[in-house]
Design a protein around this motif. Structure first.
Motif, short mmCIF file in Angstrom:
data_model
loop_
_atom_site.label_atom_id
_atom_site.label_comp_id
_atom_site.label_asym_id
_atom_site.label_seq_id
_atom_site.Cartn_x
_atom_site.Cartn_y
_atom_site.Cartn_z
N VAL A 196 -41.64 23.27 75.97
CA VAL A 196 -42.48 23.09 77.16
C VAL A 196 -43.47 21.96 76.91
CG1 VAL A 196 -44.27 24.13 78.59
CG2 VAL A 196 -42.24 25.46 77.98
N GLU A 197 -44.19 22.02 75.79
CA GLU A 197 -45.17 20.98 75.46
C GLU A 197 -44.50 19.62 75.37
OE1 GLU A 197 -48.36 23.43 72.65
OE2 GLU A 197 -46.85 22.12 71.74
N ASN A 198 -43.40 19.55 74.65
CA ASN A 198 -42.73 18.28 74.40
C ASN A 198 -42.21 17.63 75.68
OD1 ASN A 198 -41.29 16.49 72.21
ND2 ASN A 198 -39.73 16.98 73.74
N SER A 199 -41.88 18.47 76.68
CA SER A 199 -41.26 17.95 77.90
C SER A 199 -42.19 17.08 78.72
CB SER A 199 -40.74 19.11 78.76
OG SER A 199 -39.70 19.80 78.11
N PHE A 200 -43.52 17.22 78.52
CA PHE A 200 -44.42 16.27 79.19
C PHE A 200 -45.47 15.73 78.22
CE2 PHE A 200 -46.93 19.94 81.53
CZ PHE A 200 -47.09 20.61 80.33
N ASP A 201 -45.01 15.48 77.00
CA ASP A 201 -45.85 14.89 75.96
C ASP A 201 -45.53 13.40 75.83
OD1 ASP A 201 -47.13 14.10 73.65
OD2 ASP A 201 -46.01 15.41 72.31
N GLY A 202 -46.41 12.55 76.35
CA GLY A 202 -46.19 11.11 76.25
C GLY A 202 -46.65 10.53 74.93
N TYR A 203 -47.41 11.28 74.16
CA TYR A 203 -48.01 10.79 72.92
C TYR A 203 -46.96 10.53 71.85
CZ TYR A 203 -51.77 10.74 69.31
OH TYR A 203 -52.65 10.41 68.32
N HIS A 204 -45.88 11.30 71.85
CA HIS A 204 -44.89 11.22 70.78
C HIS A 204 -43.83 10.15 71.01
CE1 HIS A 204 -42.21 13.31 73.57
NE2 HIS A 204 -41.22 13.08 72.75
N ALA A 205 -43.80 9.56 72.20
CA ALA A 205 -42.64 8.76 72.61
C ALA A 205 -42.31 7.64 71.62
CB ALA A 205 -42.86 8.19 74.00
N VAL A 206 -43.26 6.78 71.33
CA VAL A 206 -42.96 5.59 70.52
C VAL A 206 -42.67 5.97 69.07
CG1 VAL A 206 -43.87 3.41 69.65
CG2 VAL A 206 -44.28 4.07 72.02
N SER A 207 -43.45 6.89 68.50
CA SER A 207 -43.25 7.24 67.09
C SER A 207 -41.97 8.04 66.88
CB SER A 207 -44.46 8.02 66.56
OG SER A 207 -44.71 9.16 67.37
N THR A 208 -41.67 8.97 67.77
CA THR A 208 -40.50 9.83 67.59
C THR A 208 -39.21 9.14 68.01
OG1 THR A 208 -41.88 11.77 68.00
CG2 THR A 208 -39.51 12.09 68.15
N HIS A 209 -39.27 8.34 69.07
CA HIS A 209 -38.07 7.73 69.65
C HIS A 209 -37.99 6.23 69.36
CE1 HIS A 209 -37.50 11.55 71.50
NE2 HIS A 209 -38.49 11.42 72.36
N GLN A 210 -38.35 5.85 68.15
CA GLN A 210 -38.40 4.43 67.80
C GLN A 210 -37.05 3.74 67.98
OE1 GLN A 210 -39.81 3.72 63.83
NE2 GLN A 210 -39.56 1.50 63.96
N ARG A 211 -35.98 4.39 67.58
CA ARG A 211 -34.67 3.74 67.67
C ARG A 211 -34.26 3.53 69.12
NH1 ARG A 211 -30.17 8.39 66.42
NH2 ARG A 211 -31.17 10.08 67.57
N TYR A 212 -34.69 4.44 70.02
CA TYR A 212 -34.39 4.25 71.43
C TYR A 212 -35.12 3.02 71.97
CZ TYR A 212 -34.20 4.85 76.46
OH TYR A 212 -34.01 4.62 77.80
#
Length: 439
Positions: A196-212
């Motif tokens: 639930v938290e992760n589904s609207f967490d914009g803070y993690h996008a760049v660090s977690t999804h770097q390869r994307y």
């Protein structure tokens, strides 16, 4: 004061006790206090044609989601009233009647008993049972919800401000947005609230999804993160919240459309501007991650609309089901590129979802050290009058509702005094076509 949530407006600081992610007693409380008394998503009207059925699980209950011969949506408990066997053991199908394989009791898809073998062995006044249904079933713009609480408020009241963001999604079709065939199904060895938290967490996008983002950068040649300056996190009431971005954020996500795909998209949104006006369509062309309390996620991002249903199974295990929602009238080329972007990002084997699964399972392992490090911090943005999508107001909104239902403690919402012109001026016109808002 709650033993689970610290909401300090002076420091400011917001913390959640990590026991809520592992404690079986808390999990049992959630089943009773939250899932027994909320509106819960079961499916979308466009998944069903006449006499179609699908079997789903909601709040631990086996359900039959169906459309009867009169084209009415029906939801039944998937259990024979005789001895309890499941009536429908298939995932889906099309049938006028459902017959229990155990003793042969048969029912119409409308829920009425049709026959019972050897019925002369029952008394003349024996009341033939029909199928049982959840206490309440209702829909909004094609999204079908059930509730097991007969006293719950009506669905539209429950959805509160979330209806505005469902409208932004649903108005992207001139007829009715349609769930495409096929389903993403996967499981995560972590507590359901983490997704639930992760589904609207914009803070993690760049660090977690770097390869994307490396892939997007290679496809586009450049990225402009300044577009996120107009993004906002918004409390929608009743525990629902959204993070949403302006049209400029469109260029940050996904591979670029082909010339013909972009031309078709521009034509479609030009028609919408004639119907709804610039303010509403500007918002439609942005992005949004919406969470409807407690476990429904609707994400309009990366050229696709995801409907995500999160089902808690145990304190450290959840099952996830996701569907793609799309306008049925779009052309073949635009559809192909939509699905390409959708699968690249959201697919269980894509460039983003596996990252999220790994992150959440890592959190769950980390909670093994909760005696020494017992609280998670969700304070980001509490010192602001306008929270961005990389802040955590949206999560605090959800947790305050969770805390109220679990403990009875009511925590006041945060002030939102600077939403910006896009959110205050870009409203859906009251005289918009009625055809676009029918259920």
């Amino acid at each position: 004061m709650s033993e689970y949530v610290v909401d300090d407006r002076v420091m400011p600081r917001f913390q959640v006790n990590r026991d809520v992610m592992v404690d079986p007693e808390v999990f049992a409380k959630e089943r009773d206090a939250i899932f027994e008394h909320s509106w819960l998503y079961i499916g979308h009207e466009t998944e069903l044609k006449k006499n179609d059925f699908k079997t789903r699980t909601v709040a631990g209950r086996p359900l039959i989601f169906a459309r009867d011969a009169k084209n009415d949506i029906r939801v039944w408990i998937n259990s024979c009233p005789h001895r309890g066997a499941m009536l429908c053991r298939e995932r889906d199908g099309n049938a006028r009647f459902m017959t229990c394989f155990y003793h042969g009791w048969s029912f119409s898809i409308s829920g009425d008993m049709v026959s019972m073998p050897g019925d002369d062995s029952y008394g003349a006044d024996f009341a033939r049972p029909d199928l049982a249904a959840p206490a309440r079933v209702d829909s909004y713009r094609g999204f079908v919800f059930v509730s097991f609480d007969p006293e719950i408020v009506d669905l539209k009241t429950y959805l509160a401000g979330a209806t505005e963001y469902l409208d932004l999604v649903c108005d992207q079709s001139a007829t009715q947005m349609q769930v495409l065939e096929g389903t993403h199904e996967y499981s995560i060895k972590a507590n359901w609230k983490l997704l639930v938290e992760n589904s609207f967490d914009g803070y993690h996008a760049v660090s977690t999804h770097q390869r994307y983002f490396e892939m997007v950068l290679a496809a586009r040649g450049s990225l402009d993160p300044s577009a996120l300056a107009d993004s906002r996190a918004v409390d929608l009431g009743n525990g629902h919240a959204v993070v949403a971005g302006a049209p400029a954020t469109e260029g940050l996500f996904g591979r670029p459309l082909s010339e013909s795909g972009a031309a078709e998209r521009d034509r479609r949104f030009g028609d919408f501007r004639a119907r709804y006006g610039d303010g509403w369509v500007d918002r439609m062309q942005g992005n949004r991650n919406l969470v409807i309390f407690p476990n429904l996620v609707v994400i309009d991002l990366v050229m696709g609309v995801v409907i995500r249903k999160i089902d808690p199974v145990t304190p450290d295990y959840m099952e996830v089901t996701a569907w793609e929602l799309a306008p049925p009238e779009e052309g073949e080329e635009l559809r192909r590129q939509r699905l390409d972007n959708f699968l690249t990002f959201w697919g269980p084997g894509g460039l983003a979802s596996p990252d999220d699964v790994e992150a959440l399972e890592s959190c769950q392992v980390g909670y093994g050290g909760r005696k020494e490090l017992g609280w998670s911090d969700i304070s980001r943005g509490m010192n602001k009058t306008a929270a961005s999508t990389s802040d955590e107001l949206q999560m605090r909104t959800w947790w305050r509702r969770w805390n109220e239902l679990i403990t009875g403690e009511v925590l006041p919402p945060e002030e939102q005094s600077a939403l910006g012109e896009m959110f205050t001026a870009g409203r859906r016109p009251a005289d918009a076509s009625a055809a676009a808002v029918t259920r």
